[in-house]
Scaffold this motif. Structure first.
Motif, PDB file in Angstrom:
ATOM      1  N   ALA A 157      -4.080 -11.710   6.162  1.00 14.59           N
ATOM      2  CA  ALA A 157      -4.290 -11.343   4.760  1.00 14.59           C
ATOM      3  C   ALA A 157      -4.391 -12.591   3.888  1.00 14.59           C
ATOM      4  N   GLN A 158      -3.573 -13.596   4.178  1.00 18.20           N
ATOM      5  CA  GLN A 158      -3.643 -14.838   3.412  1.00 18.20           C
ATOM      6  C   GLN A 158      -4.968 -15.556   3.661  1.00 18.20           C
ATOM      7  N   GLN A 159      -5.466 -15.498   4.884  1.00 20.29           N
ATOM      8  CA  GLN A 159      -6.778 -16.085   5.167  1.00 20.29           C
ATOM      9  C   GLN A 159      -7.875 -15.380   4.376  1.00 20.29           C
ATOM     10  N   ALA A 160      -7.812 -14.065   4.315  1.00 18.43           N
ATOM     11  CA  ALA A 160      -8.813 -13.315   3.557  1.00 18.43           C
ATOM     12  C   ALA A 160      -8.750 -13.667   2.076  1.00 18.43           C
ATOM     13  N   PHE A 161      -7.539 -13.779   1.545  1.00 23.75           N
ATOM     14  CA  PHE A 161      -7.351 -14.152   0.136  1.00 23.75           C
ATOM     15  C   PHE A 161      -7.947 -15.538  -0.117  1.00 23.75           C
ATOM     16  N   ALA A 162      -7.681 -16.480   0.790  1.00 23.80           N
ATOM     17  CA  ALA A 162      -8.199 -17.838   0.624  1.00 23.80           C
ATOM     18  C   ALA A 162      -9.721 -17.860   0.666  1.00 23.80           C
ATOM     19  N   ARG A 163     -10.318 -17.104   1.579  1.00 24.21           N
ATOM     20  CA  ARG A 163     -11.779 -17.059   1.663  1.00 24.21           C
ATOM     21  C   ARG A 163     -12.388 -16.514   0.376  1.00 24.21           C
ATOM     22  N   GLU A 164     -11.808 -15.456  -0.154  1.00 18.64           N
ATOM     23  CA  GLU A 164     -12.317 -14.881  -1.400  1.00 18.64           C
ATOM     24  C   GLU A 164     -12.205 -15.874  -2.546  1.00 18.64           C
ATOM     25  N   THR A 165     -11.068 -16.544  -2.640  1.00 14.61           N
ATOM     26  CA  THR A 165     -10.872 -17.524  -3.708  1.00 14.61           C
ATOM     27  C   THR A 165     -11.932 -18.612  -3.645  1.00 14.61           C
ATOM     28  N   ALA A 166     -12.157 -19.139  -2.442  1.00 15.34           N
ATOM     29  CA  ALA A 166     -13.074 -20.268  -2.285  1.00 15.34           C
ATOM     30  C   ALA A 166     -14.528 -19.900  -2.535  1.00 15.34           C
ATOM     31  N   ARG A 167     -14.898 -18.634  -2.304  1.00 20.01           N
ATOM     32  CA  ARG A 167     -16.311 -18.270  -2.459  1.00 20.01           C
ATOM     33  C   ARG A 167     -16.655 -17.830  -3.882  1.00 20.01           C
ATOM     34  N   LEU A 168     -15.637 -17.525  -4.691  1.00 17.37           N
ATOM     35  CA  LEU A 168     -15.900 -16.968  -6.012  1.00 17.37           C
ATOM     36  C   LEU A 168     -16.286 -18.008  -7.044  1.00 17.37           C
ATOM     37  N   ALA A 169     -15.947 -19.283  -6.792  1.00 19.29           N
ATOM     38  CA  ALA A 169     -16.225 -20.325  -7.782  1.00 19.29           C
ATOM     39  C   ALA A 169     -16.330 -21.669  -7.080  1.00 19.29           C
ATOM     40  N   PRO A 170     -17.103 -22.589  -7.625  1.00 23.05           N
ATOM     41  CA  PRO A 170     -17.167 -23.924  -7.034  1.00 23.05           C
ATOM     42  C   PRO A 170     -15.875 -24.703  -7.179  1.00 23.05           C
TER      43      PRO A 170
END
Length: 220
Positions: free
Chosen positions: A107-120
């Motif tokens: 779940a933490q990996q998924a959260f990190a991926r979403e964070t990184a893709r949403l903004a530069p």
């Protein structure tokens, strides 16, 4: 107990306000925050955005319904592990003390991926696993113990337990909802970030994963 705890609660709130204010001042400088920036705050509230001198456009995303705060801060319902926004929908992705609550490592990996893709650019803060006091329960040292033992002791050996007097079910919800991270884990989650350290009395208190793209300079 309630009467005698009031000054302590006020002291803790004042300390939180102090740390949050200093943190937001550093964030504002590091990212050169501007009034036209579009920020997604994953899991946050309007509180932190009252502490900046320049207010950007902010979307607060939480699993539960939240309220916005004025024209520039709006709230939406969403799960930080799977958000519907297209890539780079925002200028900055921001998260403060959330990733330790989203679930297990996957779940933490998924959260990190979403964070990184949403903004530069992104800024993700989390309490440091090995700080002597666990910040959610204010338990000294016992959070180093195996989870079943920590769950048994936290009611009697944490400030949260002594003030709130939680039953066993509430203790379980609290403890099972926290998965603290160390530096290696945060670096694994955000491999393209700079990992910064917040300290208290010389001890690492919190870690911050920061990605600032070229061209986004600091504002003096």
């Amino acid at each position: 107990m309630r009467h005698t705890s009031r000054p302590l609660v006020r002291l803790l709130r004042a300390a939180m306000h102090h740390f949050r204010t200093a943190r937001m001042e550093r964030f504002e400088r590091m990212f050169g925050l501007g009034a036209d920036d579009r920020v997604i705050d994953i899991g946050g509230t309007a509180f932190n955005w009252r502490l900046v001198s320049v207010l950007p456009w902010v979307v607060l995303v939480n699993p539960d319904q939240q309220e916005g705060d004025g024209e520039k801060i709006r709230a939406e319902t969403g799960d930080g592990r799977a958000l519907a926004y297209p890539d780079y929908s925002f200028d900055i992705a921001y998260s403060n003390s959330v990733i330790e609550h989203v679930g297990d490592w996957a779940a933490q990996q998924a959260f990190a991926r979403e964070t990184a893709r949403l903004a530069p650019a992104y800024y993700v803060q989390t309490p440091y696993r090995w700080f002597p006091v666990e910040p959610h329960t204010l338990a000294p040292f016992i959070h180093y113990l195996p989870l079943p033992l920590y769950r048994r002791l936290v009611r009697w050996f944490s400030l949260w337990g002594l003030l709130e007097r939680p039953n066993a079910k509430r203790v379980g919800r609290m403890v099972d909802n926290i998965r603290l991270l160390d530096r290696a884990a945060l670096r694994a989650l955000f491999p393209d970030a700079v990992i910064m350290t917040e300290r208290v009395l010389g001890l690492p208190k919190s870690l911050i994963a920061v990605r600032i793209p070229a061209g986004r300079g600091q504002r003096q």
